[in-house]
Structure formats: structure tokens, C-alpha cells
Design a protein around this motif. Structure first.
Motif, PDB file in Angstrom:
ATOM      1  N   ASN A  46      -8.492   3.546   0.016  1.00 30.43           N
ATOM      2  CA  ASN A  46      -9.028   3.033   1.280  1.00 30.43           C
ATOM      3  C   ASN A  46      -8.118   3.465   2.417  1.00 30.43           C
ATOM      4  O   ASN A  46      -6.900   3.249   2.366  1.00 30.43           O
ATOM      5  CB  ASN A  46      -9.082   1.502   1.258  1.00 30.43           C
ATOM      6  CG  ASN A  46      -9.976   0.964   0.160  1.00 30.43           C
ATOM      7  OD1 ASN A  46      -9.484   0.492  -0.860  1.00 30.43           O
ATOM      8  ND2 ASN A  46     -11.268   1.037   0.346  1.00 30.43           N
ATOM      9  N   MET A  47      -8.697   4.073   3.447  1.00 27.87           N
ATOM     10  CA  MET A  47      -7.927   4.425   4.638  1.00 27.87           C
ATOM     11  C   MET A  47      -8.877   4.631   5.823  1.00 27.87           C
ATOM     12  O   MET A  47      -9.630   5.604   5.871  1.00 27.87           O
ATOM     13  CB  MET A  47      -7.036   5.653   4.405  1.00 27.87           C
ATOM     14  CG  MET A  47      -7.686   6.859   3.784  1.00 27.87           C
ATOM     15  SD  MET A  47      -6.509   8.187   3.351  1.00 27.87           S
ATOM     16  CE  MET A  47      -5.680   8.508   4.892  1.00 27.87           C
ATOM     17  N   ASP A  48      -8.835   3.685   6.755  1.00 25.04           N
ATOM     18  CA  ASP A  48      -9.709   3.766   7.933  1.00 25.04           C
ATOM     19  C   ASP A  48      -8.917   3.979   9.219  1.00 25.04           C
ATOM     20  O   ASP A  48      -9.457   3.828  10.319  1.00 25.04           O
ATOM     21  CB  ASP A  48     -10.605   2.524   8.034  1.00 25.04           C
ATOM     22  CG  ASP A  48      -9.829   1.237   8.302  1.00 25.04           C
ATOM     23  OD1 ASP A  48      -8.597   1.218   8.075  1.00 25.04           O
ATOM     24  OD2 ASP A  48     -10.455   0.244   8.724  1.00 25.04           O
ATOM     25  N   THR A  63      -7.357  -0.022  -4.012  1.00 22.08           N
ATOM     26  CA  THR A  63      -6.291   0.920  -3.649  1.00 22.08           C
ATOM     27  C   THR A  63      -6.196   1.135  -2.135  1.00 22.08           C
ATOM     28  O   THR A  63      -6.549   2.197  -1.619  1.00 22.08           O
ATOM     29  CB  THR A  63      -6.518   2.262  -4.381  1.00 22.08           C
ATOM     30  OG1 THR A  63      -6.689   2.014  -5.782  1.00 22.08           O
ATOM     31  CG2 THR A  63      -5.347   3.200  -4.202  1.00 22.08           C
ATOM     32  N   PRO A  64      -5.747   0.107  -1.392  1.00 19.30           N
ATOM     33  CA  PRO A  64      -5.384   0.388   0.005  1.00 19.30           C
ATOM     34  C   PRO A  64      -4.193   1.338   0.005  1.00 19.30           C
ATOM     35  O   PRO A  64      -3.165   1.035  -0.605  1.00 19.30           O
ATOM     36  CB  PRO A  64      -5.017  -0.992   0.551  1.00 19.30           C
ATOM     37  CG  PRO A  64      -4.640  -1.806  -0.648  1.00 19.30           C
ATOM     38  CD  PRO A  64      -5.453  -1.275  -1.792  1.00 19.30           C
ATOM     39  N   ARG A  65      -4.328   2.479   0.644  1.00 14.75           N
ATOM     40  CA  ARG A  65      -3.296   3.513   0.501  1.00 14.75           C
ATOM     41  C   ARG A  65      -1.911   2.955   0.807  1.00 14.75           C
ATOM     42  O   ARG A  65      -1.010   3.007  -0.008  1.00 14.75           O
ATOM     43  CB  ARG A  65      -3.607   4.703   1.407  1.00 14.75           C
ATOM     44  CG  ARG A  65      -2.623   5.829   1.184  1.00 14.75           C
ATOM     45  CD  ARG A  65      -2.785   7.016   2.092  1.00 14.75           C
ATOM     46  NE  ARG A  65      -2.133   8.145   1.438  1.00 14.75           N
ATOM     47  CZ  ARG A  65      -2.761   9.142   0.838  1.00 14.75           C
ATOM     48  NH1 ARG A  65      -4.081   9.188   0.869  1.00 14.75           N
ATOM     49  NH2 ARG A  65      -2.102  10.097   0.227  1.00 14.75           N
ATOM     50  N   PHE A  66      -1.733   2.493   1.992  1.00 17.74           N
ATOM     51  CA  PHE A  66      -0.589   1.672   2.373  1.00 17.74           C
ATOM     52  C   PHE A  66      -0.961   1.030   3.694  1.00 17.74           C
ATOM     53  O   PHE A  66      -1.976   1.365   4.310  1.00 17.74           O
ATOM     54  CB  PHE A  66       0.736   2.428   2.388  1.00 17.74           C
ATOM     55  CG  PHE A  66       0.931   3.503   3.437  1.00 17.74           C
ATOM     56  CD1 PHE A  66      -0.116   4.219   3.979  1.00 17.74           C
ATOM     57  CD2 PHE A  66       2.221   3.824   3.878  1.00 17.74           C
ATOM     58  CE1 PHE A  66       0.085   5.221   4.931  1.00 17.74           C
ATOM     59  CE2 PHE A  66       2.446   4.823   4.825  1.00 17.74           C
ATOM     60  CZ  PHE A  66       1.370   5.517   5.343  1.00 17.74           C
ATOM     61  N   VAL A  92      -4.753  -4.546  -8.033  1.00 16.82           N
ATOM     62  CA  VAL A  92      -4.482  -3.914  -6.741  1.00 16.82           C
ATOM     63  C   VAL A  92      -3.268  -2.992  -6.901  1.00 16.82           C
ATOM     64  O   VAL A  92      -2.295  -3.345  -7.577  1.00 16.82           O
ATOM     65  CB  VAL A  92      -4.176  -4.966  -5.660  1.00 16.82           C
ATOM     66  CG1 VAL A  92      -3.832  -4.298  -4.327  1.00 16.82           C
ATOM     67  CG2 VAL A  92      -5.351  -5.924  -5.496  1.00 16.82           C
ATOM     68  N   GLN A  93      -3.328  -1.814  -6.266  1.00 16.95           N
ATOM     69  CA  GLN A  93      -2.165  -0.924  -6.232  1.00 16.95           C
ATOM     70  C   GLN A  93      -1.949  -0.417  -4.813  1.00 16.95           C
ATOM     71  O   GLN A  93      -2.906  -0.149  -4.076  1.00 16.95           O
ATOM     72  CB  GLN A  93      -2.328   0.250  -7.200  1.00 16.95           C
ATOM     73  CG  GLN A  93      -3.488   1.180  -6.887  1.00 16.95           C
ATOM     74  CD  GLN A  93      -3.614   2.340  -7.864  1.00 16.95           C
ATOM     75  OE1 GLN A  93      -2.742   2.592  -8.689  1.00 16.95           O
ATOM     76  NE2 GLN A  93      -4.723   3.080  -7.776  1.00 16.95           N
TER      77      GLN A  93
END
Length: 426
Positions: A156-158, A194-197, A221-222
Motif C-alpha cells: 500500500n502506498m498512496d 503491507t503498508p510500505r512504511f 501486518v508487515q
């Protein structure tokens, strides 16, 4: 119908606890339906009908768990190593990951990666895909076909991506929900959020991911935590209400005993306590932390304080997919940390490194340490290298040499989830 009986014989060696290797020379591991029934010096009469393979003087040891790696970065191994994290992401990682909008390209790369993992003795993973749902499904297909088990996540990355590698909040949420529904019934590779960061995910997206995590409590979650000092300053600017990085996950319900956090290089005592209290698993990625100049993680402090720690290759920040190399890098990094800590902390030993690469990672998948009865068989058969020996080496010395002088072709066979998935004989 009776389950298939299988028995394999060799010099069995595993790390049941962090500081000690258990060695059972010339012994049998017996499985029934892929489940370990026990280890025996002599094959019991009740298992006389087992399909038996005697590997002679070779070592039989648990296969590896790699709890942090980026599948779409596999093509860029060894590139960009003169850059630090944020510059490396923008110049190399994001453009490479954008290529996985092409499903055909994704299948070619992921097929090679999946087989490379198995041939190197890695049978369990927590793995990042790219933000592309179709490519992530392909990754899961290829991992399952090769025999790899574990978790794979659509990133995930928005925000703070690139023109070619970004999604809207609405797209990210909808694609994540569809990804979960498409893959939640898989047997070997399951979905992971997976929220990237934190810098890659808006507050709105993190809030929605927290809702998804609450709806699907079995889905873990990672993400990344306290890898780089510039990254940490950026996180503080984005979340001035949070005293520390970990709180940017915790406030959205993404900080639980099923959470895997890579790096933790700069995690202080308070952040480490938060990991311990929640049961979060820290994944040490020594190669990556050195290659892109992030620092040296306080692994000894984590272990002493009761934090759960396992190892990750973190390709392609890490430049070695082979977990033998990852174990050696982790030990070397701990020696550097000892110097930085004015010799006040102990470095990791080979038995400790082996534990982190095998039993500690397997614990994340609810398996007992080593070859415990009831575990699925995850194992590799290891032959010696062709170097001269200074004396008849013990199994412990042979394993130590394998860690530091990993030789091509040393892995002769691999089992994953009770099934033989690789043999050097074909």
C-alpha cells in the motif's frame, strides 16, 4: 486411508534454544503425512514400512525462514549500494517495482525467485510484492508452485512514491480488499497487510487498513520501523502527535502479536519495550542495514529484553538471497555492535544465528523449535564443501563452516510443509 510414512537419516542438528545446538548423529527423522513423529537412533519397528532415505554423513537441519524481502526488487540485486535509503528508493527501488504492472514480466521474475528460494533452502517467507494486485497474485502462484510457504502482501502506498508507482487512497483500499478475498483460502501462501512504511501511506489509508485488520484478525501486518535516521525525522514531521515511529502503526490498530517490523536499527529501549509488550516480531536485516548505511541494530539488547527477533535477507537492500550469508552477516554485524557499545554487549554466536534463521522464524508460523514432533517437516540436507579439513570436524564445526563458507551445491535436498520440493539429483 493411511498417511504416507517417510524417514530420512543423517547427522541431525538444530537450535532448539538461542545459544545451543542439539546434535543427534546418525539418526532418523520420521514423518507421517508430512508431520514429524519423532527422531530416533534406530528406526522403530512400527515405522518399518516408511519410505526411507539414508543420507549417510550429511547434515539434516531445519530449512530457513526469511521474514523480510521485497520480491519485485530481485532484478536489482547488487545495485545502488552507494546510496542511502531514501535516495536508493527513488533511484532504484521505485522504478524497478513500477515494471511489475506488466504481468508477463512479473511471472518471469517471480518464477525465478520462487525456485531460487527453494534451492537455497528457504521454505518460509514474509514477502513484499509491489502495489500491483495482479502481480501479487502471480507471486503467490509461483511461490506455491515452488513449495514456498508463508505470507505475501500487496504493498500500500498512496503518497511519496513516483509518477509510475503510486495509487489513490480509494484504489489502495479497494485493491487490498479484493486481494484478500481472492487469496484468503490459499493453503501455502496467505495474504498479509503491507503498508510500505509510514511515509508512503496517508492517515486516511492507515485508518482504512486498521479497519481491514480488525475485520480479518487472522491476517497479519508487515512493514518497516526505525531503519534510517532521515526516515525517522520524516515520520516525526508527518505524525507530530506521535512520540516514536511505532506509534504511527499502533494508533491505527496495526501493532499486534501478528505484526512483523523490519530493521528496528534505531529502536531505543522504549520502542523495544513496545515491541515486547505487543508481541511484535523484529526482523534483523544486517546486509541491508550495512549496504545502504542505515546502522547496526541492537539485536543483543532486543534478545536480552525479550523482544522476538528473526532474520530477513531484505533483498535488494540486502544483496544476498542465501540465508547462510544472512546468518554470517548478522553475526558480523553483532561484532561491530559490540565495538560500538564499548565491548559492553556480547556478539551473536553461530548457534544463536542459526536459531534466528530457523526456529525463531518458524515460531512466527506457530511451530515449535527445531524438529519437534507435531511440526511440519521443513528441512534441508547439507553436504560438506570440498575444502581440506584441519581435523575430523564435529557436526557443529561443519555447520559453522557452512555458514561462513557457503558453497554452491552444498544443499542436496529440501522439504517444505512435509513435502520434498528440491533434490540436487533432479
Amino acid at each position: 486411508m493411511n498417511e504416507r510414512l517417510e524417514a530420512i537419516k543423517g547427522n541431525i542438528i538444530y537450535a532448539e534454544t538461542p545459544g545451543e545446538l542439539t546434535v543427534m548423529p546418525d539418526s532418523w527423522i520420521v514423518t507421517e503425512g508430512g508431520i514429524i513423529r519423532g527422531i530416533f537412533g534406530e528406526l522403530p519397528e512400527r515405522y518399518a514400512a516408511a519410505e526411507a532415505t539414508d543420507y549417510g554423513d550429511m547434515i539434516i537441519t531445519p530449512s530457513f525462514t526469511d521474514l523480510h524481502l521485497h520480491a519485485p526488487q530481485y532484478p536489482m540485486l547488487g545495485l545502488g549500494m552507494d546510496l542511502e535509503l531514501l535516495g536508493w528508493l527513488n533511484k532504484y527501488a521505485f522504478p524497478t517495482e513500477a515494471m511489475f504492472s506488466d504481468a508477463g514480466y512479473a511471472r518471469r521474475v517471480y518464477s525465478k525467485l520462487a525456485h531460487a528460494l527453494i534451492e537455497r533452502g528457504t521454505t518460509r517467507v514474509c514477502i513484499f510484492s509491489s502495489l500491483h494486485r495482479e502481480a501479487t497474485n502471480i507471486l503467490m502462484d509461483e511461490l506455491e508452485k515452488a513449495g514456498v510457504t508463508g505470507y505475501a502482501g500487496k504493498v500500500n502506498m498512496d503518497r511519496n512514491g513516483s509518477e509510475e508507482l503510486i495509487e489513490t487512497t480509494e484504489e489502495s483500499v479497494a485493491e487490498t480488499r479484493l486481494f484478500i478475498e481472492e487469496n484468503k483460502d490459499r493453503k501455502l501462501i496467505k495474504p498479509i497487510l503491507t503498508p510500505r512504511f509510514t511515509p508512503s501511506c496517508t492517515n486516511e489509508l492507515m485508518e482504512e487498513l486498521g479497519k481491514i485488520a480488525a475485520e480479518y484478525p487472522d491476517i497479519p501486518v508487515q512493514s518497516h520501523l526505525s531503519e534510517n535516521t532521515d526516515e525517522m525525522k520524516w515520520v516525526k514531521e508527518l505524525h507530530p502527535d506521535c512520540q516514536q515511529y511505532w506509534e504511527t502503526y499502533a494508533k491505527y490498530g496495526l501493532w499486534t502479536s501478528r505484526t512483523v517490523m523490519a530493521h528496528c536499527v534505531w529502536s531505543d529501549a522504549r520502542e523495544r519495550q513496545a515491541m515486547r509488550d505487543a508481541g511484535v516480531t523484529a526482523v534483523h536485516c544486517a546486509d541491508s542495514n550495512q549496504n545502504i548505511c542505515s546502522g547496526v541494530a541492537p539485536v543483543r539488547a532486543m534478545l536480552n529484553e525479550g523482544v522476538k527477533v528473526a532474520l530477513g535477507s531484505d533483498i535488494a537492500g540486502g544483496d544476498h538471497l542465501h540465508m547462510f550469508d544472512v546468518v554470517a552477516a548478522s553475526i558480523r554485524a553483532s561484532k561491530a555492535r559490540r565495538v560500538l557499545d564499548n565491548w559492553e554487549t556480547d556478539f551473536l554466536t553461530v548457534p544463536e544465528g542459526w536459531y534466528l534463521a530457523t526456529s525463531a522464524g518458524a515460531a512466527y508460523f506457530a511451530e515449535q523449535p527445531g524438529f519437534a514432533p507435531g511440526n511440519h517437516l521443513h528441512a534441508l540436507v547439507l553436504a560438506d564443501d570440498d575444502l581440506p579439513q584441519p581435523h575430523p570436524m564435529t557436526p557443529q564445526e561443519r555447520l559453522e563452516r557452512a555458514v561462513y563458507l557457503r558453497q554452491g551445491g552444498a544443499i542436496r535436498a529440501v522439504w517444505s510443509e512435509g513435502r520434498k520440493v528440491f533434490s540436487a539429483e533432479g
